[in-house]
Scaffold this active site. Sequence first.
Site, PDB file in Angstrom:
ATOM      1  N   SER A 270       4.631  47.621  -2.244  1.00  0.00           N
ATOM      2  CA  SER A 270       4.863  48.982  -1.742  1.00  0.00           C
ATOM      3  C   SER A 270       6.319  49.174  -1.344  1.00  0.00           C
ATOM      4  CB  SER A 270       3.968  49.279  -0.535  1.00  0.00           C
ATOM      5  OG  SER A 270       2.649  49.501  -0.965  1.00  0.00           O
TER       6      SER A 270
ATOM      7  N   ALA B  95       1.797  57.442  -7.836  1.00  0.00           N
ATOM      8  CA  ALA B  95       2.510  56.336  -8.464  1.00  0.00           C
ATOM      9  C   ALA B  95       3.989  56.708  -8.493  1.00  0.00           C
ATOM     10  CB  ALA B  95       1.977  56.075  -9.864  1.00  0.00           C
TER      11      ALA B  95
ATOM     12  N   HIS C  49      -3.498  52.344   1.758  1.00  0.00           N
ATOM     13  CA  HIS C  49      -2.143  52.620   1.269  1.00  0.00           C
ATOM     14  C   HIS C  49      -1.251  53.115   2.394  1.00  0.00           C
ATOM     15  CE1 HIS C  49      -2.250  52.159  -3.139  1.00  0.00           C
ATOM     16  NE2 HIS C  49      -3.527  52.097  -2.872  1.00  0.00           N
ATOM     17  N   PRO C  50       0.019  52.709   2.360  1.00  0.00           N
ATOM     18  CA  PRO C  50       0.944  53.183   3.391  1.00  0.00           C
ATOM     19  C   PRO C  50       1.386  54.619   3.129  1.00  0.00           C
ATOM     20  CG  PRO C  50       2.123  51.865   1.798  1.00  0.00           C
ATOM     21  CD  PRO C  50       0.655  51.805   1.409  1.00  0.00           C
TER      22      PRO C  50
ATOM     23  N   GLN D  14       8.576  52.044  -3.105  1.00  0.00           N
ATOM     24  CA  GLN D  14       9.158  53.143  -2.338  1.00  0.00           C
ATOM     25  C   GLN D  14      10.686  53.100  -2.366  1.00  0.00           C
ATOM     26  OE1 GLN D  14       7.487  54.618   1.280  1.00  0.00           O
ATOM     27  NE2 GLN D  14       5.592  53.462   1.032  1.00  0.00           N
TER      28      GLN D  14
END
Length: 193
Positions: A94, A132, A77-78, A98
């Site tokens: 993602s 999340a 995950h970033p 974000q």
Amino acid sequence: MAEPEVPPVLRPIWAINQMTASEFAAVFAGVFEHTPWVAAKAALERPFPSKQALLGAMAKAVAAAPEEDQLALLRAHPTLGGEAAKRGEVTASSQSEQAVLGLDHMDGDEDAAFAAMNVAYERRFGFPFIIAVKGQRDRAAVLAALTHRFDEPPDRERQTALAEVLKIAGFRVEALISEEPAVEPGSSGDAAL
């Protein structure tokens, strides 16, 4: 560079149940960030009566995985609000997640606070902070969760992070499966279930 944004194709669960293993893996590989083995394992559990059952099979695959595979999943995950997100070097999913809260274009004190906490968190736990983002009120709520979870014991935090990954996967699965009946139109239902 981020992957190009392609609108998801909604498929009914009966069509998903009829996919080849490679088709299934291609459609669901992005549900878990850079971790296609989860979709491959879940495919073995078909047929699914519902999208919740499909997600349950994915959760089962993650839970049954060795700890090193679970950690690799978390590490895939970033960083929220990190440089890769700002440069658009994360997956399309993602990036859009974000962007909803503007985590990809913060500046000033807020950016510095996220950066400092992200570095400290990753040093402490060995993987980036995962939450999340959908369903979060705002960036302040995300930063508060990051600050709060920093004090958790490592084993508990790993489980919390995995639970957040499953929440993210749930949102992503929701965007891929239509609400159509689980049975192929015109069938008796026996073949699809």
